[in-house]
Design a protein around this motif. Structure first.
Motif, PDB file in Angstrom:
ATOM      1  N   VAL A 150      10.765  70.006  13.202  1.00 33.05           N
ATOM      2  CA  VAL A 150      10.568  70.286  14.629  1.00 33.05           C
ATOM      3  C   VAL A 150      10.360  71.783  14.858  1.00 33.05           C
ATOM      4  O   VAL A 150       9.499  72.173  15.652  1.00 33.05           O
ATOM      5  N   GLU A 151      11.081  72.610  14.154  1.00 29.80           N
ATOM      6  CA  GLU A 151      10.904  74.065  14.301  1.00 29.80           C
ATOM      7  C   GLU A 151       9.478  74.475  13.935  1.00 29.80           C
ATOM      8  O   GLU A 151       8.847  75.262  14.638  1.00 29.80           O
ATOM      9  N   ARG A 152       8.963  73.930  12.846  1.00 28.57           N
ATOM     10  CA  ARG A 152       7.599  74.262  12.428  1.00 28.57           C
ATOM     11  C   ARG A 152       6.569  73.763  13.437  1.00 28.57           C
ATOM     12  O   ARG A 152       5.638  74.483  13.805  1.00 28.57           O
ATOM     13  N   VAL A 153       6.713  72.536  13.880  1.00 27.92           N
ATOM     14  CA  VAL A 153       5.722  71.921  14.761  1.00 27.92           C
ATOM     15  C   VAL A 153       5.784  72.524  16.163  1.00 27.92           C
ATOM     16  O   VAL A 153       4.753  72.662  16.827  1.00 27.92           O
ATOM     17  N   ALA A 154       6.964  72.924  16.619  1.00 24.93           N
ATOM     18  CA  ALA A 154       7.110  73.482  17.971  1.00 24.93           C
ATOM     19  C   ALA A 154       6.214  74.696  18.177  1.00 24.93           C
ATOM     20  O   ALA A 154       5.666  74.889  19.267  1.00 24.93           O
ATOM     21  N   GLY A 185       3.876  73.875  21.348  1.00 26.67           N
ATOM     22  CA  GLY A 185       4.303  74.551  22.559  1.00 26.67           C
ATOM     23  C   GLY A 185       5.754  74.429  22.950  1.00 26.67           C
ATOM     24  O   GLY A 185       6.253  75.257  23.706  1.00 26.67           O
ATOM     25  N   SER A 186       6.462  73.410  22.480  1.00 25.67           N
ATOM     26  CA  SER A 186       7.872  73.298  22.838  1.00 25.67           C
ATOM     27  C   SER A 186       8.592  72.388  21.842  1.00 25.67           C
ATOM     28  O   SER A 186       7.962  71.588  21.139  1.00 25.67           O
ATOM     29  N   GLU A 187       9.895  72.514  21.846  1.00 26.82           N
ATOM     30  CA  GLU A 187      10.714  71.655  20.993  1.00 26.82           C
ATOM     31  C   GLU A 187      10.594  70.195  21.427  1.00 26.82           C
ATOM     32  O   GLU A 187      10.525  69.292  20.590  1.00 26.82           O
ATOM     33  N   GLU A 188      10.549  69.962  22.734  1.00 25.94           N
ATOM     34  CA  GLU A 188      10.431  68.588  23.231  1.00 25.94           C
ATOM     35  C   GLU A 188       9.135  67.937  22.770  1.00 25.94           C
ATOM     36  O   GLU A 188       9.122  66.767  22.367  1.00 25.94           O
ATOM     37  N   GLN A 189       8.034  68.679  22.828  1.00 35.43           N
ATOM     38  CA  GLN A 189       6.760  68.135  22.364  1.00 35.43           C
ATOM     39  C   GLN A 189       6.779  67.920  20.852  1.00 35.43           C
ATOM     40  O   GLN A 189       6.190  66.962  20.344  1.00 35.43           O
ATOM     41  N   ALA A 190       7.455  68.806  20.133  1.00 33.37           N
ATOM     42  CA  ALA A 190       7.557  68.654  18.684  1.00 33.37           C
ATOM     43  C   ALA A 190       8.354  67.404  18.322  1.00 33.37           C
ATOM     44  O   ALA A 190       8.007  66.688  17.376  1.00 33.37           O
ATOM     45  N   ILE A 191       9.413  67.131  19.059  1.00 29.98           N
ATOM     46  CA  ILE A 191      10.201  65.915  18.815  1.00 29.98           C
ATOM     47  C   ILE A 191       9.349  64.682  19.107  1.00 29.98           C
ATOM     48  O   ILE A 191       9.371  63.706  18.353  1.00 29.98           O
ATOM     49  N   ALA A 192       8.577  64.743  20.179  1.00 27.85           N
ATOM     50  CA  ALA A 192       7.688  63.621  20.502  1.00 27.85           C
ATOM     51  C   ALA A 192       6.672  63.413  19.376  1.00 27.85           C
ATOM     52  O   ALA A 192       6.394  62.274  18.981  1.00 27.85           O
ATOM     53  N   TRP A 193       6.117  64.497  18.846  1.00 25.27           N
ATOM     54  CA  TRP A 193       5.191  64.405  17.713  1.00 25.27           C
ATOM     55  C   TRP A 193       5.889  63.767  16.521  1.00 25.27           C
ATOM     56  O   TRP A 193       5.358  62.852  15.896  1.00 25.27           O
ATOM     57  N   TYR A 194       7.065  64.246  16.203  1.00 32.83           N
ATOM     58  CA  TYR A 194       7.846  63.756  15.062  1.00 32.83           C
ATOM     59  C   TYR A 194       8.091  62.251  15.167  1.00 32.83           C
ATOM     60  O   TYR A 194       7.962  61.524  14.185  1.00 32.83           O
ATOM     61  N   GLN A 195       8.391  61.791  16.355  1.00 30.67           N
ATOM     62  CA  GLN A 195       8.751  60.389  16.555  1.00 30.67           C
ATOM     63  C   GLN A 195       7.552  59.461  16.724  1.00 30.67           C
ATOM     64  O   GLN A 195       7.660  58.277  16.394  1.00 30.67           O
ATOM     65  N   GLU A 197       4.805  69.267   2.950  1.00 31.45           N
ATOM     66  CA  GLU A 197       3.545  69.586   2.268  1.00 31.45           C
ATOM     67  C   GLU A 197       2.356  69.379   3.199  1.00 31.45           C
ATOM     68  O   GLU A 197       1.409  70.167   3.194  1.00 31.45           O
ATOM     69  N   TYR A 198       2.408  68.343   4.011  1.00 32.58           N
ATOM     70  CA  TYR A 198       1.360  68.094   4.999  1.00 32.58           C
ATOM     71  C   TYR A 198       1.296  69.243   6.007  1.00 32.58           C
ATOM     72  O   TYR A 198       0.212  69.743   6.327  1.00 32.58           O
ATOM     73  N   LEU A 199       2.449  69.686   6.486  1.00 36.62           N
ATOM     74  CA  LEU A 199       2.477  70.801   7.436  1.00 36.62           C
ATOM     75  C   LEU A 199       1.984  72.085   6.780  1.00 36.62           C
ATOM     76  O   LEU A 199       1.289  72.892   7.420  1.00 36.62           O
ATOM     77  N   ASP A 200       2.310  72.295   5.507  1.00 43.31           N
ATOM     78  CA  ASP A 200       1.780  73.447   4.768  1.00 43.31           C
ATOM     79  C   ASP A 200       0.253  73.386   4.712  1.00 43.31           C
ATOM     80  O   ASP A 200      -0.433  74.393   4.918  1.00 43.31           O
ATOM     81  N   ASP A 259      21.486  65.176   6.249  1.00 42.52           N
ATOM     82  CA  ASP A 259      20.123  65.225   5.720  1.00 42.52           C
ATOM     83  C   ASP A 259      19.106  64.966   6.821  1.00 42.52           C
ATOM     84  O   ASP A 259      18.120  65.690   6.947  1.00 42.52           O
ATOM     85  N   GLY A 260      19.328  63.932   7.595  1.00 43.45           N
ATOM     86  CA  GLY A 260      18.400  63.605   8.668  1.00 43.45           C
ATOM     87  C   GLY A 260      18.284  64.723   9.687  1.00 43.45           C
ATOM     88  O   GLY A 260      17.195  65.079  10.103  1.00 43.45           O
ATOM     89  N   GLN A 261      19.400  65.297  10.063  1.00 48.43           N
ATOM     90  CA  GLN A 261      19.387  66.379  11.043  1.00 48.43           C
ATOM     91  C   GLN A 261      18.719  67.628  10.484  1.00 48.43           C
ATOM     92  O   GLN A 261      17.980  68.307  11.182  1.00 48.43           O
ATOM     93  N   ARG A 262      18.975  67.905   9.218  1.00 51.99           N
ATOM     94  CA  ARG A 262      18.382  69.101   8.600  1.00 51.99           C
ATOM     95  C   ARG A 262      16.864  68.967   8.546  1.00 51.99           C
ATOM     96  O   ARG A 262      16.139  69.884   8.938  1.00 51.99           O
ATOM     97  N   HIS A 263      16.376  67.818   8.076  1.00 52.31           N
ATOM     98  CA  HIS A 263      14.927  67.618   8.003  1.00 52.31           C
ATOM     99  C   HIS A 263      14.307  67.621   9.385  1.00 52.31           C
ATOM    100  O   HIS A 263      13.250  68.230   9.593  1.00 52.31           O
ATOM    101  N   LEU A 264      14.944  66.962  10.324  1.00 53.83           N
ATOM    102  CA  LEU A 264      14.434  66.955  11.694  1.00 53.83           C
ATOM    103  C   LEU A 264      14.322  68.374  12.230  1.00 53.83           C
ATOM    104  O   LEU A 264      13.280  68.770  12.753  1.00 53.83           O
ATOM    105  N   ALA A 265      15.373  69.154  12.079  1.00 53.65           N
ATOM    106  CA  ALA A 265      15.377  70.522  12.596  1.00 53.65           C
ATOM    107  C   ALA A 265      14.281  71.369  11.946  1.00 53.65           C
ATOM    108  O   ALA A 265      13.575  72.119  12.633  1.00 53.65           O
ATOM    109  N   GLN A 266      14.116  71.250  10.642  1.00 58.13           N
ATOM    110  CA  GLN A 266      13.100  72.041   9.943  1.00 58.13           C
ATOM    111  C   GLN A 266      11.695  71.669  10.401  1.00 58.13           C
ATOM    112  O   GLN A 266      10.866  72.543  10.666  1.00 58.13           O
TER     113      GLN A 266
END
Length: 81
Positions: free
Chosen positions: A26-30, A34-44, A70-73, A17-24
């Motif tokens: 991070v993919e949207r935010v990236a 600009g990048s997956e690394e920046q999206a992970i930093a945003w997420y955290q 919903e926030y990202l939407d 569950d954690g990995q699935r939500h993280l991946a979803q």
């Protein structure tokens, strides 16, 4: 020492569950940051004002992944952060 994204979410959610939500999320935010690394930093680390300054990671850990989506939407549809 580098901490992987899965290390930060597994302690509250089941690993899949954690990995699935993280991946979803991070993919949207990236696409926006600009990048997956920046999206992970945003997420955290990015405090989200509508959620009392909690991060997406903390919300997901506490079962609020749908609220993050919903926030990202809302943002994707031109809403303010």
């Amino acid at each position: 020492m580098e901490i992987s994204p899965q290390d930060t979410t597994e302690h509250h959610l089941g690993k899949s569950d954690g990995q699935r939500h993280l991946a979803q999320i991070v993919e949207r935010v990236a696409a926006w940051v600009g990048s997956e690394e920046q999206a992970i930093a945003w997420y955290q680390a990015e405090p989200l004002a509508p959620f009392g300054g909690r991060t997406a990671e903390l919300l997901v850990e506490h079962g609020k992944a749908n609220a993050v989506h919903e926030y990202l939407d809302h943002l994707a549809n031109g809403g303010f952060a």
